[in-house]
Scaffold this motif. Structure first.
Motif, short mmCIF file in Angstrom:
data_model
loop_
_atom_site.label_atom_id
_atom_site.label_comp_id
_atom_site.label_asym_id
_atom_site.label_seq_id
_atom_site.Cartn_x
_atom_site.Cartn_y
_atom_site.Cartn_z
N SER A 161 -2.97 -4.75 2.92
CA SER A 161 -4.06 -4.79 1.95
C SER A 161 -3.45 -4.74 0.55
CB SER A 161 -5.04 -3.64 2.15
OG SER A 161 -4.39 -2.40 1.95
N ILE A 162 -4.27 -5.10 -0.44
CA ILE A 162 -3.76 -5.20 -1.81
C ILE A 162 -4.91 -4.93 -2.78
CG2 ILE A 162 -4.14 -7.68 -1.94
CD1 ILE A 162 -1.59 -7.95 -3.56
N ASP B 149 4.73 -7.14 2.57
CA ASP B 149 4.66 -6.14 3.64
C ASP B 149 3.30 -5.44 3.74
OD1 ASP B 149 7.27 -6.62 4.44
OD2 ASP B 149 8.10 -5.02 3.18
N LYS B 150 2.48 -5.60 2.72
CA LYS B 150 1.22 -4.85 2.67
C LYS B 150 0.09 -5.57 3.42
CE LYS B 150 2.03 -2.50 -1.66
NZ LYS B 150 1.37 -1.95 -2.82
N ARG C 68 7.52 -6.32 -1.44
CA ARG C 68 6.65 -5.19 -1.06
C ARG C 68 5.23 -5.68 -0.82
NH1 ARG C 68 9.15 -1.89 -5.66
NH2 ARG C 68 10.98 -1.03 -4.64
N ILE C 69 4.76 -6.60 -1.64
CA ILE C 69 3.42 -7.18 -1.45
C ILE C 69 3.34 -7.88 -0.10
CG2 ILE C 69 1.86 -9.02 -2.25
CD1 ILE C 69 2.67 -8.21 -5.15
N HIS D 46 -3.83 -9.99 7.36
CA HIS D 46 -2.74 -9.30 6.66
C HIS D 46 -2.49 -10.08 5.36
CE1 HIS D 46 1.25 -7.82 5.70
NE2 HIS D 46 1.11 -6.89 6.64
N ASN E 82 9.23 -6.29 -5.90
CA ASN E 82 7.79 -5.98 -5.80
C ASN E 82 7.05 -7.05 -5.00
OD1 ASN E 82 8.12 -3.65 -7.29
ND2 ASN E 82 7.62 -4.64 -9.22
N GLY F 59 -0.61 -9.66 2.70
CA GLY F 59 0.77 -9.91 2.27
C GLY F 59 1.37 -11.11 2.98
#
Length: 70
Positions: free
Chosen positions: A40-41, A37-38, A34-35, A2, A31, A4
Motif C-alpha cells: 500500500s502507499i 516492496d509496499k 522501497r515503494i 500490490h 526510496n 508497489g
C-alpha cells in the motif's frame, strides 16, 4: 492489488528506469525500491506517481473493488 508491484510493472512496461522515476519525484532511488516492496502507499505519493507515469493506478483499484463486490 500490490501497488508497489503495479508501479514497478508499469515503469518497466514504459521502458523507464528507477533512476528516472527517482529524479522525477525527486527522491533517492533506494526510496523507489522501497515503494516497490509496499503493498500500500500514501494516496498523495500515488497521485504524483500516476501523473509522472501518465497512468491511473486509482482506476486499477476501482476495477479490483468492482470485481470483488459482484
Amino acid at each position: 492489488m500490490h501497488i508497489g508491484e503495479a508501479i514497478r510493472k508499469e515503469l518497466e512496461r514504459q521502458g523507464k528506469t528507477v533512476t528516472w522515476l527517482a529524479e522525477q519525484l525527486p527522491c533517492h532511488r533506494t526510496n523507489i525500491y522501497r515503494i516497490f516492496d509496499k503493498p500500500s502507499i500514501d494516496t498523495n505519493i500515488l497521485f504524483h506517481i500516476s501523473q509522472i507515469l501518465k497512468y491511473d493506478f486509482f482506476a486499477d483499484f476501482t476495477k479490483e473493488y468492482e470485481g470483488k463486490i459482484m
